[in-house]
Design a protein around this motif. Structure first.
Motif, PDB file in Angstrom:
ATOM      1  N   ILE A 204     -11.814   7.225   8.474  1.00 22.41           N
ATOM      2  CA  ILE A 204     -11.004   7.278   7.264  1.00 22.41           C
ATOM      3  C   ILE A 204     -10.539   5.861   6.976  1.00 22.41           C
ATOM      4  N   SER A 205     -10.521   5.493   5.708  1.00 20.48           N
ATOM      5  CA  SER A 205     -10.099   4.137   5.367  1.00 20.48           C
ATOM      6  C   SER A 205      -9.717   4.070   3.896  1.00 20.48           C
ATOM      7  N   ILE A 206      -8.940   3.064   3.570  1.00 23.56           N
ATOM      8  CA  ILE A 206      -8.690   2.710   2.182  1.00 23.56           C
ATOM      9  C   ILE A 206      -9.647   1.582   1.829  1.00 23.56           C
ATOM     10  N   ASP A 207      -9.766   1.283   0.558  1.00 21.79           N
ATOM     11  CA  ASP A 207     -10.578   0.149   0.118  1.00 21.79           C
ATOM     12  C   ASP A 207      -9.670  -1.074   0.081  1.00 21.79           C
ATOM     13  N   ASP A 208      -9.593  -1.793   1.205  1.00 15.97           N
ATOM     14  CA  ASP A 208      -8.704  -2.953   1.301  1.00 15.97           C
ATOM     15  C   ASP A 208      -9.070  -4.035   0.294  1.00 15.97           C
TER      16      ASP A 208
ATOM     17  N   ARG B 184      -8.710  -8.035   2.741  1.00 12.01           N
ATOM     18  CA  ARG B 184      -7.670  -8.255   1.731  1.00 12.01           C
ATOM     19  C   ARG B 184      -7.716  -9.688   1.202  1.00 12.01           C
ATOM     20  N   ARG B 185      -8.020 -10.618   2.052  1.00 14.94           N
ATOM     21  CA  ARG B 185      -8.156 -12.013   1.599  1.00 14.94           C
ATOM     22  C   ARG B 185      -9.334 -12.147   0.644  1.00 14.94           C
ATOM     23  N   ALA B 186     -10.433 -11.450   0.939  1.00 18.81           N
ATOM     24  CA  ALA B 186     -11.596 -11.481   0.055  1.00 18.81           C
ATOM     25  C   ALA B 186     -11.253 -10.889  -1.309  1.00 18.81           C
ATOM     26  N   GLY B 187     -10.438  -9.828  -1.345  1.00 19.61           N
ATOM     27  CA  GLY B 187     -10.014  -9.250  -2.609  1.00 19.61           C
ATOM     28  C   GLY B 187      -9.165 -10.212  -3.424  1.00 19.61           C
ATOM     29  N   TYR B 188      -8.296 -10.938  -2.752  1.00 18.43           N
ATOM     30  CA  TYR B 188      -7.478 -11.971  -3.399  1.00 18.43           C
ATOM     31  C   TYR B 188      -8.362 -13.029  -4.047  1.00 18.43           C
ATOM     32  N   GLN B 189      -9.320 -13.518  -3.302  1.00 18.32           N
ATOM     33  CA  GLN B 189     -10.195 -14.562  -3.812  1.00 18.32           C
ATOM     34  C   GLN B 189     -11.052 -14.063  -4.975  1.00 18.32           C
ATOM     35  N   ALA B 190     -11.512 -12.805  -4.899  1.00 14.56           N
ATOM     36  CA  ALA B 190     -12.337 -12.252  -5.972  1.00 14.56           C
ATOM     37  C   ALA B 190     -11.546 -12.130  -7.270  1.00 14.56           C
TER      38      ALA B 190
ATOM     39  N   SER C  51     -11.992   8.940   2.494  1.00 10.66           N
ATOM     40  CA  SER C  51     -11.397   7.813   1.777  1.00 10.66           C
ATOM     41  C   SER C  51      -9.968   8.161   1.387  1.00 10.66           C
ATOM     42  N   ALA C  52      -9.069   7.227   1.572  1.00 10.24           N
ATOM     43  CA  ALA C  52      -7.666   7.405   1.181  1.00 10.24           C
ATOM     44  C   ALA C  52      -7.366   6.493  -0.005  1.00 10.24           C
ATOM     45  N   GLU C  53      -6.540   6.962  -0.897  1.00  6.55           N
ATOM     46  CA  GLU C  53      -6.245   6.214  -2.111  1.00  6.55           C
ATOM     47  C   GLU C  53      -5.078   5.249  -1.913  1.00  6.55           C
ATOM     48  N   THR C  54      -5.036   4.249  -2.772  1.00  6.09           N
ATOM     49  CA  THR C  54      -3.884   3.359  -2.869  1.00  6.09           C
ATOM     50  C   THR C  54      -3.407   3.366  -4.322  1.00  6.09           C
TER      51      THR C  54
ATOM     52  N   GLY D 162      -9.873   2.732   9.437  1.00  3.95           N
ATOM     53  CA  GLY D 162      -9.910   1.385   8.882  1.00  3.95           C
ATOM     54  C   GLY D 162     -11.260   0.724   8.837  1.00  3.95           C
ATOM     55  N   SER D 163     -12.295   1.341   9.365  1.00  4.40           N
ATOM     56  CA  SER D 163     -13.645   0.773   9.297  1.00  4.40           C
ATOM     57  C   SER D 163     -14.647   1.894   9.513  1.00  4.40           C
TER      58      SER D 163
END
Length: 378
Positions: free
Chosen positions: A156-160, A198-204, A321-324, A147-148
């Motif tokens: 390993i992480s996804i792009d939150d 995830r909040r930053a993605g929402y705002q963007a 990297s893991a996909e969503t 996650g970071s």
């Protein structure tokens, strides 16, 4: 029956005890024919290398530590299941540490509790402080994190950020403009890494679409069904409802759906709902969500950790990297301007008077939505 000793194996194979030791521990220096003879003698006598002796000789403990901030939440159980499968298959033991609050966390990182006890450490979604990173590095074993990213550690992480942005863009593409978010608690004591990104993605997503941010559409709750319920009540207390809600995890979304159903708000006709994770129950609820393969992430990063802890092979550190992927189900739909998004008291059968008073049902006003836009496809 007397247990066979290394001397018994050496006598039967016609070699020295040191040759038996080197051969059975895979240390080399023994020819193939001799190694085969030693193995056959050991099998005939039922001799096995003592785990304690092996660890003493190699300096390895045969144990991997997994450190989690939560035990009962679905994501952590799913990821732990994937990692445990790989660790067990490698013949290693798993040592689980649950740092359930700030006090336990501080004691864990300051006590050196893992020193000389493990061959590697896997940390799950923890935002580490500099002193914590230094404490982990002092263990001098491979460290992996989910996650970071931390310099020197595999991860390993996804792009939150991008994944959350895609979820909100799906709603915007359906014509929604009053899009609420239920985000994780900003005062999260475990320094959970997910909510802020995830909040930053929402705002963007809102900013790129030219939609002004409305603080009244931002609520916070724990990553749980109960957290989703409490945050939904807070959103419904506003006179003007959202036309859509982005929940930062599916368990929050389940709480949203429960409350909306209780007060008679239709999903998706009145309010669309989208989650994140694709929890096993998401399909049961028909929840539109962002899918991530959690168990697969656990397996992938555990394989890297086991490889490094066992023989140091492979590149280190690695960045995986893991996909969503957006999964569209029945909880999201096109927003039509003028849709009667108003919940009246007579629509709220089964809701207590206390709940009705709390969310101000009698004063809700219809939403103002934008013109409908074509829906995205998954």
């Amino acid at each position: 029956m007397t247990r066979a000793t290394i001397q018994d194996v050496a006598k039967l194979a016609g070699v020295s005890p040191s040759s038996v030791s080197r051969s059975l521990r895979g240390k080399g220096g023994v020819s193939g024919a001799t190694a085969k003879r030693i193995l056959e003698a050991a099998e005939q006598l039922g001799y096995t290398v003592s785990p304690a002796a092996h660890r003493l000789a190699t300096g390895r403990t045969g144990t991997i530590a997994v450190v989690v901030p939560y035990l009962t939440r679905w994501f952590f159980a799913e990821l732990l299941g994937g990692a445990e499968e790989v660790i067990r298959r490698a013949g290693l033991d798993l040592l689980l540490y649950h740092i359930g609050d700030s006090e336990i966390r501080q004691a864990y990182f300051s006590s050196g509790i893992l020193r000389k006890r493990v061959d590697g450490v896997l940390l799950v979604t923890l935002a580490l402080t500099e002193p914590e990173i230094a404490a982990l590095r002092s263990l001098d074993v491979p460290i992996c994190i989910v996650g970071s990213e931390v310099e020197g550690f595999s991860s390993i992480s996804i792009d939150d950020f991008t994944s959350a942005k895609s979820a909100v863009e799906h709603l915007i593409g359906l014509g929604h403009e009053r899009i609420a978010i239920i985000a994780g608690d900003p005062n999260e004591p475990m320094h959970f890494t997910v909510p802020l990104r995830r909040r930053a993605g929402y705002q963007a997503a809102l900013e790129e679409a030219g939609i002004a941010r409305d603080p009244r559409l931002e609520a916070h709750g724990a990553f749980s069904v109960e957290g989703g319920e409490e945050a939904t009540y807070a959103l419904l207390a506003n006179r003007e409802l959202p036309s859509a809600i982005f929940a930062e995890c599916d368990e929050i979304a389940f709480g949203v759906l429960r409350v909306l159903g209780q007060v008679g708000i239709r999903v998706p006709e009145d309010i669309s709902v989208i989650g994140f994770d694709d929890h096993p129950m998401a399909s049961y609820f028909g929840l539109t969500t962002m899918r991530q393969e959690v168990a697969a992430q656990g397996r992938a990063i555990a394989e890297e950790l086991v490889r490094a802890a066992s023989d140091g092979s492979g590149d280190w550190p690695v960045r995986l990297s893991a996909e969503t992927r957006l999964i569209v189900r029945r909880t999201t739909s096109i927003w039509r301007k003028g849709s009667p998004n108003c919940c009246r008291l007579e629509d709220s059968a089964g809701v207590s008077a206390q709940d009705q008073s709390y969310i101000g049902l009698s004063g809700l006003a219809p939403l103002r939505g934008g013109e409908p836009r074509p829906a995205e496809t998954s």
